[in-house]
Design a protein around this motif. Sequence first.
Motif, PDB file in Angstrom:
ATOM      1  N   PRO A  13     -17.176  -2.362 -20.252  1.00  0.00           N
ATOM      2  CA  PRO A  13     -15.838  -2.530 -19.946  1.00  0.00           C
ATOM      3  C   PRO A  13     -15.803  -3.022 -18.393  1.00  0.00           C
ATOM      4  O   PRO A  13     -16.863  -2.276 -17.605  1.00  0.00           O
ATOM      5  N   VAL A  14     -14.135  -3.517 -17.828  1.00  0.00           N
ATOM      6  CA  VAL A  14     -14.222  -3.845 -16.651  1.00  0.00           C
ATOM      7  C   VAL A  14     -13.416  -2.837 -16.030  1.00  0.00           C
ATOM      8  O   VAL A  14     -12.161  -2.799 -16.984  1.00  0.00           O
ATOM      9  N   THR A  15     -13.544  -2.423 -15.054  1.00  0.00           N
ATOM     10  CA  THR A  15     -12.417  -2.178 -14.020  1.00  0.00           C
ATOM     11  C   THR A  15     -11.235  -3.041 -13.132  1.00  0.00           C
ATOM     12  O   THR A  15     -11.727  -3.603 -12.489  1.00  0.00           O
ATOM     13  N   ALA A  16      -9.933  -2.724 -13.650  1.00  0.00           N
ATOM     14  CA  ALA A  16      -9.253  -4.179 -12.703  1.00  0.00           C
ATOM     15  C   ALA A  16      -8.642  -2.901 -11.696  1.00  0.00           C
ATOM     16  O   ALA A  16      -7.786  -2.274 -11.923  1.00  0.00           O
TER      17      ALA A  16
ATOM     18  N   PRO B 231      -7.857   0.103 -16.578  1.00  0.00           N
ATOM     19  CA  PRO B 231      -6.668  -0.308 -15.564  1.00  0.00           C
ATOM     20  C   PRO B 231      -6.950   0.768 -14.582  1.00  0.00           C
ATOM     21  O   PRO B 231      -7.170   2.078 -14.552  1.00  0.00           O
ATOM     22  N   ILE B 232      -6.856   0.159 -12.865  1.00  0.00           N
ATOM     23  CA  ILE B 232      -6.134   0.906 -11.457  1.00  0.00           C
ATOM     24  C   ILE B 232      -4.631   0.515 -11.476  1.00  0.00           C
ATOM     25  O   ILE B 232      -4.513  -0.426 -11.250  1.00  0.00           O
ATOM     26  N   THR B 233      -3.452   1.649 -11.239  1.00  0.00           N
ATOM     27  CA  THR B 233      -2.828   0.687 -10.464  1.00  0.00           C
ATOM     28  C   THR B 233      -2.434   1.670  -9.329  1.00  0.00           C
ATOM     29  O   THR B 233      -2.976   2.732  -9.000  1.00  0.00           O
ATOM     30  N   LEU B 234      -3.206   0.857  -8.375  1.00  0.00           N
ATOM     31  CA  LEU B 234      -3.318   1.525  -6.551  1.00  0.00           C
ATOM     32  C   LEU B 234      -1.613   1.629  -6.317  1.00  0.00           C
ATOM     33  O   LEU B 234      -1.170  -0.004  -5.953  1.00  0.00           O
TER      34      LEU B 234
ATOM     35  N   SER C  46       8.157   9.252  -1.465  1.00  0.00           N
ATOM     36  CA  SER C  46       9.461   9.608  -1.766  1.00  0.00           C
ATOM     37  C   SER C  46       9.063   8.517  -3.174  1.00  0.00           C
ATOM     38  O   SER C  46       9.146   8.303  -4.444  1.00  0.00           O
ATOM     39  N   ASN C  47       9.151   7.545  -2.668  1.00  0.00           N
ATOM     40  CA  ASN C  47       8.910   6.376  -3.001  1.00  0.00           C
ATOM     41  C   ASN C  47       7.820   6.342  -4.891  1.00  0.00           C
ATOM     42  O   ASN C  47       7.879   6.492  -5.478  1.00  0.00           O
ATOM     43  N   ILE C  48       6.731   6.625  -4.067  1.00  0.00           N
ATOM     44  CA  ILE C  48       5.738   7.365  -4.533  1.00  0.00           C
ATOM     45  C   ILE C  48       5.843   7.521  -5.571  1.00  0.00           C
ATOM     46  O   ILE C  48       5.139   7.350  -6.572  1.00  0.00           O
ATOM     47  N   ASP C  49       6.430   8.997  -5.446  1.00  0.00           N
ATOM     48  CA  ASP C  49       6.533   9.489  -6.418  1.00  0.00           C
ATOM     49  C   ASP C  49       7.322   9.343  -7.626  1.00  0.00           C
ATOM     50  O   ASP C  49       7.095   9.588  -8.867  1.00  0.00           O
ATOM     51  N   ASN C  50       8.545   8.128  -7.218  1.00  0.00           N
ATOM     52  CA  ASN C  50       9.166   7.923  -8.408  1.00  0.00           C
ATOM     53  C   ASN C  50       8.800   7.075  -8.966  1.00  0.00           C
ATOM     54  O   ASN C  50       8.415   6.721 -10.192  1.00  0.00           O
ATOM     55  N   ILE C  51       8.024   6.061  -7.924  1.00  0.00           N
ATOM     56  CA  ILE C  51       7.763   4.680  -9.065  1.00  0.00           C
ATOM     57  C   ILE C  51       6.209   4.966  -9.923  1.00  0.00           C
ATOM     58  O   ILE C  51       6.267   4.612 -11.011  1.00  0.00           O
ATOM     59  N   GLN C  52       5.832   6.530  -9.703  1.00  0.00           N
ATOM     60  CA  GLN C  52       4.461   6.681 -10.476  1.00  0.00           C
ATOM     61  C   GLN C  52       4.784   7.052 -11.698  1.00  0.00           C
ATOM     62  O   GLN C  52       4.053   6.871 -12.903  1.00  0.00           O
ATOM     63  N   LYS C  53       6.105   7.813 -12.520  1.00  0.00           N
ATOM     64  CA  LYS C  53       6.310   8.267 -13.503  1.00  0.00           C
ATOM     65  C   LYS C  53       6.732   6.803 -14.124  1.00  0.00           C
ATOM     66  O   LYS C  53       6.960   7.162 -15.551  1.00  0.00           O
ATOM     67  N   VAL C  54       7.562   5.667 -13.927  1.00  0.00           N
ATOM     68  CA  VAL C  54       7.259   4.393 -15.165  1.00  0.00           C
ATOM     69  C   VAL C  54       5.270   4.091 -15.776  1.00  0.00           C
ATOM     70  O   VAL C  54       6.348   3.971 -16.681  1.00  0.00           O
ATOM     71  N   PHE C  55       4.677   4.287 -14.980  1.00  0.00           N
ATOM     72  CA  PHE C  55       3.744   3.698 -15.310  1.00  0.00           C
ATOM     73  C   PHE C  55       2.292   4.863 -16.407  1.00  0.00           C
ATOM     74  O   PHE C  55       2.038   4.297 -17.616  1.00  0.00           O
ATOM     75  N   ALA C  56       3.137   5.972 -16.385  1.00  0.00           N
ATOM     76  CA  ALA C  56       3.234   6.718 -17.486  1.00  0.00           C
ATOM     77  C   ALA C  56       3.599   6.597 -18.196  1.00  0.00           C
ATOM     78  O   ALA C  56       3.115   6.877 -19.906  1.00  0.00           O
ATOM     79  N   ARG C  57       4.547   5.642 -19.059  1.00  0.00           N
ATOM     80  CA  ARG C  57       4.878   5.407 -20.021  1.00  0.00           C
ATOM     81  C   ARG C  57       4.256   4.137 -21.123  1.00  0.00           C
ATOM     82  O   ARG C  57       4.216   3.825 -21.769  1.00  0.00           O
ATOM     83  N   TYR C  58       3.424   3.233 -19.740  1.00  0.00           N
ATOM     84  CA  TYR C  58       2.700   2.410 -20.451  1.00  0.00           C
ATOM     85  C   TYR C  58       1.155   2.127 -20.251  1.00  0.00           C
ATOM     86  O   TYR C  58       0.867   1.505 -21.020  1.00  0.00           O
ATOM     87  N   LEU C  59       0.606   3.768 -19.545  1.00  0.00           N
ATOM     88  CA  LEU C  59      -0.785   3.531 -19.556  1.00  0.00           C
ATOM     89  C   LEU C  59      -1.571   4.810 -20.078  1.00  0.00           C
ATOM     90  O   LEU C  59      -0.312   5.578 -19.905  1.00  0.00           O
ATOM     91  N   ASP C  60      -2.471   4.725 -19.923  1.00  0.00           N
ATOM     92  CA  ASP C  60      -2.998   6.389 -20.788  1.00  0.00           C
ATOM     93  C   ASP C  60      -4.151   6.567 -19.645  1.00  0.00           C
ATOM     94  O   ASP C  60      -5.472   6.151 -19.396  1.00  0.00           O
ATOM     95  N   TYR C  61      -3.512   7.759 -19.108  1.00  0.00           N
ATOM     96  CA  TYR C  61      -4.664   7.846 -17.400  1.00  0.00           C
ATOM     97  C   TYR C  61      -5.480   9.455 -17.998  1.00  0.00           C
ATOM     98  O   TYR C  61      -5.833  10.114 -17.355  1.00  0.00           O
ATOM     99  N   GLY C  62      -5.648   9.740 -19.374  1.00  0.00           N
ATOM    100  CA  GLY C  62      -5.939  10.970 -19.869  1.00  0.00           C
ATOM    101  C   GLY C  62      -7.569  10.380 -19.923  1.00  0.00           C
ATOM    102  O   GLY C  62      -7.789   9.060 -20.218  1.00  0.00           O
ATOM    103  N   ASP C  63      -8.352  11.537 -19.673  1.00  0.00           N
ATOM    104  CA  ASP C  63      -9.442  11.427 -19.443  1.00  0.00           C
ATOM    105  C   ASP C  63     -10.795  10.085 -18.487  1.00  0.00           C
ATOM    106  O   ASP C  63     -11.403   9.786 -19.442  1.00  0.00           O
ATOM    107  N   GLY C  64      -9.383  10.293 -17.644  1.00  0.00           N
ATOM    108  CA  GLY C  64     -10.403   8.668 -16.495  1.00  0.00           C
ATOM    109  C   GLY C  64      -9.766   7.469 -17.321  1.00  0.00           C
ATOM    110  O   GLY C  64     -10.909   6.440 -16.885  1.00  0.00           O
ATOM    111  N   LYS C  65      -8.933   6.974 -18.485  1.00  0.00           N
ATOM    112  CA  LYS C  65      -8.957   6.402 -19.053  1.00  0.00           C
ATOM    113  C   LYS C  65      -8.294   4.787 -18.147  1.00  0.00           C
ATOM    114  O   LYS C  65      -8.509   3.510 -18.119  1.00  0.00           O
ATOM    115  N   ALA C  66      -7.726   5.652 -17.346  1.00  0.00           N
ATOM    116  CA  ALA C  66      -6.679   4.555 -16.600  1.00  0.00           C
ATOM    117  C   ALA C  66      -6.548   5.892 -15.213  1.00  0.00           C
ATOM    118  O   ALA C  66      -6.811   6.772 -14.767  1.00  0.00           O
TER     119      ALA C  66
END
Length: 412
Positions: free
Chosen positions: A36-39, A71-74, A102-122
Amino acid sequence: MAPTPKSDFLRIIMERGFLADCTDLTALDDALIDGPVTAYIGYDATAASLHVGHLLNIMLLRWFQKTGNRPITLMGGGTTKVGDPSFRSDERPLLGPDQIQSNIDNIQKVFARYLDYGDGKAMMLNNAEWLDGLNYLDFLRDIGRHFSINRMLSFESVKSRLDREQSLSFLEFNYMILQAYDFLEQYRRYDCRLQMGGSDQWGNIVNGVDLTRRILDREVWGLTTPLLTTSDGRKMGKSQGGAIWLNGDMLSAYEFWQFWRNTTDADVGRFLKLYTELPVDECDRLGALQGSEINEGKIRLANEVTTLLHGAEAAASAEATAREVFEQGGAGGDLEIVTIAADALPVSIIQLLSQTGITGSGKEAKRLIAEGGLRLNNDPVSDPQVQVDAGIIGDGLKVSVGKKKHRMVQIG
């Protein structure tokens, strides 16, 4: 390379219309096969929510993960302090560290709907981790020397600003160096070999590719998506009523659903491919429907996109509400759609009632308001001096008299 790439990721995004450009498509395709590739894709925290204009690249990250990659969300906790000047006419307002966080805290909530962050997957990262502690002189010596001012001035994002004789501060000019450094640092830390983003980021992305090759002698790639406008020329993410935010506390699931339900006929098939996971053949079928049948495609689009962001229950509730309020006219009755030209706004509420045909005269309209018989989006109107502008109409304004007389006013 062959018209059809070998890797699932590139094949899918090309079929669905995500690809604008790539620094080396053949080499990236080979790397994805070996995978796999990391982007990564970067998001500056300039507001408390991302909007629909960001959703294309969020879906790109989702497809990247679904095809077996990481995937990485930066989050731009560092770069937001500078502000991206790309294709802007003026400098972004500078935000303080508390507001950025504060903006980062709010923005991060959305990504959990689209990506799986469990076990380093994202991965969710913040570039403040490596940018905040930089020593300026060391950074200039070690990183700055690899950048040519002549080349930086030639990038369209900068050149267009200078050609219009609009000021570009030294602070902003550093942005592309910092973004390039982000790519280098993520390669060092996480073996990240691909940066993705909108086509307005092409110059910044190429800088990161070049910097990583110069310093580490490693091959990395950049890939961009097209900057989308609707078929009638509007920028994605905006409506007559303002930005279409992704956070539910800034825009309700129902309003989000309505935005997609109001998609122009010509955009239905294209948007289904980009913003849903329906098979391409089904997207083409729904997009090719004609007349009133195209509404099937629009409702499917609204339901699919809303389900991804807000959940299936919220999508079903929005559709049910829309059917009651708009298609059945509330408690029974019919709903007629009336289109008003944007350059004809604002209009008085009296004029609006006349133009929609819901009253026969100004005198009747005034009497109706005085008697409390008029509602806008189900809210009673008591002031005959109300002015109706694009902001009030938004993506659709329901005008009701009694229980069975309704008009849906839209801007066309």
